[in-house]
Design a protein around this motif. Structure first.
Motif, PDB file in Angstrom:
ATOM      1  N   ASP A 242      18.999   2.549   0.748  1.00 24.35           N
ATOM      2  CA  ASP A 242      17.759   1.680   0.280  1.00 24.35           C
ATOM      3  C   ASP A 242      18.909   0.121   0.192  1.00 24.35           C
ATOM      4  OD1 ASP A 242      15.742   0.877  -1.082  1.00 24.35           O
ATOM      5  OD2 ASP A 242      16.389   0.751  -2.927  1.00 24.35           O
ATOM      6  N   MET A 243      19.784   0.069   1.223  1.00 28.69           N
ATOM      7  CA  MET A 243      20.383  -1.363   1.368  1.00 28.69           C
ATOM      8  C   MET A 243      20.736  -2.050   2.909  1.00 28.69           C
ATOM      9  SD  MET A 243      23.824  -0.615  -1.168  1.00 28.69           S
ATOM     10  CE  MET A 243      24.816  -1.860  -0.094  1.00 28.69           C
ATOM     11  N   LEU A 244      20.672  -1.081   3.898  1.00 30.77           N
ATOM     12  CA  LEU A 244      20.809  -1.354   5.087  1.00 30.77           C
ATOM     13  C   LEU A 244      19.902  -0.910   6.030  1.00 30.77           C
ATOM     14  CD1 LEU A 244      24.704  -0.936   5.550  1.00 30.77           C
ATOM     15  CD2 LEU A 244      23.682  -3.047   4.950  1.00 30.77           C
ATOM     16  N   VAL A 245      19.474  -1.890   7.128  1.00 29.45           N
ATOM     17  CA  VAL A 245      18.479  -1.540   7.818  1.00 29.45           C
ATOM     18  C   VAL A 245      19.182  -1.821   9.389  1.00 29.45           C
ATOM     19  CG1 VAL A 245      16.138  -2.231   8.945  1.00 29.45           C
ATOM     20  CG2 VAL A 245      16.553  -2.365   6.627  1.00 29.45           C
TER      21      VAL A 245
ATOM     22  N   ASP B 150      11.309  -6.907  -1.537  1.00 24.04           N
ATOM     23  CA  ASP B 150       9.859  -6.504  -1.564  1.00 24.04           C
ATOM     24  C   ASP B 150       9.050  -7.552  -1.846  1.00 24.04           C
ATOM     25  OD1 ASP B 150      10.440  -3.813  -1.254  1.00 24.04           O
ATOM     26  OD2 ASP B 150      10.633  -3.525  -3.429  1.00 24.04           O
ATOM     27  N   ARG B 151       7.712  -7.522  -1.137  1.00 29.91           N
ATOM     28  CA  ARG B 151       6.975  -8.874  -1.523  1.00 29.91           C
ATOM     29  C   ARG B 151       6.171  -8.827  -2.722  1.00 29.91           C
ATOM     30  NH1 ARG B 151       2.723 -10.137   3.182  1.00 29.91           N
ATOM     31  NH2 ARG B 151       4.581 -10.594   4.069  1.00 29.91           N
TER      32      ARG B 151
END
Length: 187
Positions: free
Chosen positions: A19-22, A38-39
């Motif tokens: 939930d931190m790196l893509v 998040d939008r």
């Protein structure tokens, strides 16, 4: 955004981790970045319009690149080596540029010429000319012919007795259907 090359642990890795790196892979290279935020809130009308236009651009690019001939033409048009799909998306967003209109060889006689310089990031599809009298009546209209890389030539087909207050309207279109318009006065 960090880039990883020849790293056996991250090579080819893609997706969200912790939930931190893509991790993303592009052209055989692995890139890592922070997870996008998040939008929040509703999209404005301008954002919705842009999203809609971008959807149309991607549909156009998919259709163009499905044709092997057009895919190769778009790929060859890329100055940076970008994929044909990316060039087609960019083309969708840019209308042709009408740089100049030369009326020096137009005096209202049949076969007089109007020279137009038009460019586009990919290809100009068509250039049309409409000659309008001061009272709003259309003297003539038609397509110009491509004579060299960016030069188009329109040859008059009708006699125009008085040029006083006339307007020359030039329209240039490209493959995605973008249109640019320029008006010139005769005198």
């Amino acid at each position: 955004m960090a880039r990883s090359t020849n790293n056996l642990i991250t090579l080819g890795l893609h997706g969200l981790i912790g939930d931190m790196l893509v991790f993303r892979t592009r052209n055989g290279k692995t890139f890592v970045s922070a997870k996008p935020k998040d939008r929040t809130g509703e999209l404005s009308e301008a954002q919705q319009a842009h999203n809609s236009k971008f959807q149309q651009a991607t549909l156009y690019a998919k259709a163009i690149t499905a044709d092997p001939f057009m895919k190769e033409a778009y790929r060859e048009a890329s100055k940076s080596g970008a994929p044909a799909y990316n060039v087609a998306v960019a083309d969708f967003f840019h209308a042709p540029d009408i740089h100049s209109v030369d009326l020096s060889n137009y005096s209202g006689k049949i076969d007089d010429t109007i020279a137009i310089i038009v460019s586009d990031d990919f290809r100009v599809k068509e250039v049309t000319v409409r000659i309008i009298n001061a009272d709003g009546t259309v003297v003539e209209q038609g397509s110009a012919d491509l004579v060299s890389a960016d030069k188009w030539l329109y040859r008059a087909k009708a006699e125009n007795i008085s040029l006083d207050g006339d307007k020359i309207e030039i329209k240039a279109s490209d493959l995605p259907g973008n249109i640019s318009v320029k008006e010139e006065s005769t005198y």
